[in-house]
Motif scaffolding. Structure first.
Motif, PDB file in Angstrom:
ATOM      1  N   GLU A  70      66.629   4.076 -31.189  1.00 22.81           N
ATOM      2  CA  GLU A  70      66.375   4.004 -32.631  1.00 22.81           C
ATOM      3  C   GLU A  70      66.199   2.573 -33.134  1.00 22.81           C
ATOM      4  OE1 GLU A  70      68.039   5.886 -36.820  1.00 22.81           O
ATOM      5  OE2 GLU A  70      69.300   5.956 -35.022  1.00 22.81           O
ATOM      6  N   ASP A  71      67.037   1.654 -32.682  1.00 23.05           N
ATOM      7  CA  ASP A  71      66.947   0.266 -33.159  1.00 23.05           C
ATOM      8  C   ASP A  71      65.635  -0.395 -32.759  1.00 23.05           C
ATOM      9  OD1 ASP A  71      69.486  -0.028 -34.487  1.00 23.05           O
ATOM     10  OD2 ASP A  71      70.423   0.066 -32.522  1.00 23.05           O
ATOM     11  N   LYS A 113      62.514   1.456 -34.913  1.00 16.37           N
ATOM     12  CA  LYS A 113      62.394   1.137 -36.340  1.00 16.37           C
ATOM     13  C   LYS A 113      61.708  -0.205 -36.589  1.00 16.37           C
ATOM     14  CE  LYS A 113      67.061  -0.848 -36.811  1.00 16.37           C
ATOM     15  NZ  LYS A 113      68.409  -0.608 -37.367  1.00 16.37           N
TER      16      LYS A 113
END
Length: 364
Positions: free
Chosen positions: A85-86, A89
């Motif tokens: 996710e990091d 994004k």
């Protein structure tokens, strides 16, 4: 009651799991008609990164940039577990990403319902192995074209790139895109850099009076057999400190191994060995690597990040890691192969003696 001998149990357990995956996968393996797509008419592509492997994502990162460069109207989506996710994004070339918990089947069902509504033209699945949950998801999404890697014999993939251990994974990704008539030329990785991480790491470096000569050191791979213990870590630190006398060594974070890191720091008693305690995500490790002169690692994710940032690398490769497909470039780097199944069985005193004899290691 006698204890279970896990050494002999695991192979049987793994075979049962593989058999279950194969049987359930066949249930969802419905034949797809072969379709030849015109890339100018592709509206939406979904990339499956359900394995959550950071290194694989870094290697494939060029694809999103190249698609957007030549086909800006194509919407690019990614479905992954939380571990990516990091990174996702920060990728400006990805239109939308979906995060779910891959350990819970009801989350796969929820993801399938959401993604099916997007009417994908292409779904790309570069994951290896057989996981029935993947087949369930692909079946329910029902894209026009499903592109697989090493999925020969499965009907749900109407495009498949066969396994080829003589090719780098980059080339395999290019072949997958070529199967839907999208040519990829520039394969330079896109390593995401966070402004917050840059700011926090700079503060850490300033507080410790570090402005150059940095070694980023990673001790922990994903599997138990690739996690270095305290004894071996201290040997590696001792030898690196002797070879690179004027360098500061920063141990990269591994949240599940913090206790080991703290024990290592306590036993080194060396002010040149540091740890960024405020590290929270892989983005912090990326910023440390970006500021480093040398990256030493056995974890392939860290190796590919370092390669993407064009850093000099000392890499340790065990016998189970494919010697070609996942290997970083040899030119300008130090690649060390060990034959033991576990990293902690490697005699690193001999490894560094041999390296010192064969190479001028002090010249980064």
């Amino acid at each position: 009651m006698s204890k279970i001998n896990w050494k002999f149990y695991r192979p049987y357990r793994d075979k049962l799991v593989d058999k279950k995956n194969e049987i359930l996968s066949r249930i969802f393996d419905k034949r797809k008609k072969d379709v030849d797509l015109d890339p100018s008419k592709i509206n939406r592509i979904l990339f499956l990164r359900t394995d959550g492997k950071i290194g694989d994502y870094i290697i494939s990162s060029f694809i999103f940039r190249e698609i957007k460069k030549y086909y800006p109207n194509i919407k690019i989506d990614v479905v992954s577990d939380k571990s990516l996710e990091d990174l996702l994004k920060l990728n400006k070339n990805i239109d939308k990403y979906y995060i779910f918990d891959r350990k819970k089947f009801f989350e796969w069902r929820k993801a399938a319902r959401i993604l099916k509504k997007n009417n994908y033209d292409v779904l790309l699945d570069s994951t290896e192995g057989l996981k029935y949950k993947q087949f369930y998801l692909i079946n329910r999404i029902n894209a026009i074209v499903n592109v697989g890697y090493n999925k020969d014999g499965y009907k749900i993939y109407n495009k498949d790139v066969k396994q080829n251990n003589t090719l780098k994974m980059v080339e395999i990704y290019k072949q997958m895109m070529k199967s839907v008539n999208i040519e990829i030329k520039n394969t330079m990785y896109d390593v995401p850099v966070s402004k917050d991480s840059e700011r926090n790491v700079k503060k850490f470096l300033d507080e410790n009076n570090i402005n150059e000569k940095i070694i980023a050191l990673n001790f922990f791979g994903a599997s138990r057999g690739r996690k270095i213990n305290e004894k071996v870590a201290l040997i590696i630190i001792k030898r690196l400190s002797k070879i690179y006398k004027d360098y500061r060594i920063i141990i990269l974070d591994s949240p599940n191994d913090r206790e080991t890191i703290y024990n290592i720091l306590e036993k080194t008693d060396n002010k040149n060995i540091l740890f960024f305690e405020k590290s929270r995500t892989v983005l912090d490790s990326i910023s440390i690597i970006k500021n480093s002169d040398l990256v030493v690692s056995l974890d392939t994710a860290i190796l590919h990040i370092a390669e993407g940032l064009n850093k000099k690398i000392m890499a340790f490769y065990g016998p189970k890691i494919n010697k070609n497909k996942w290997r970083i470039k040899e030119e300008g780097n130090i690649l060390i192969d060990y034959t033991e199944s576990r990293i902690n069985d490697v005699d690193f005193e001999k490894v560094f003696d041999k390296l010192s004899y064969e190479n001028n290691l002090s010249a980064i």
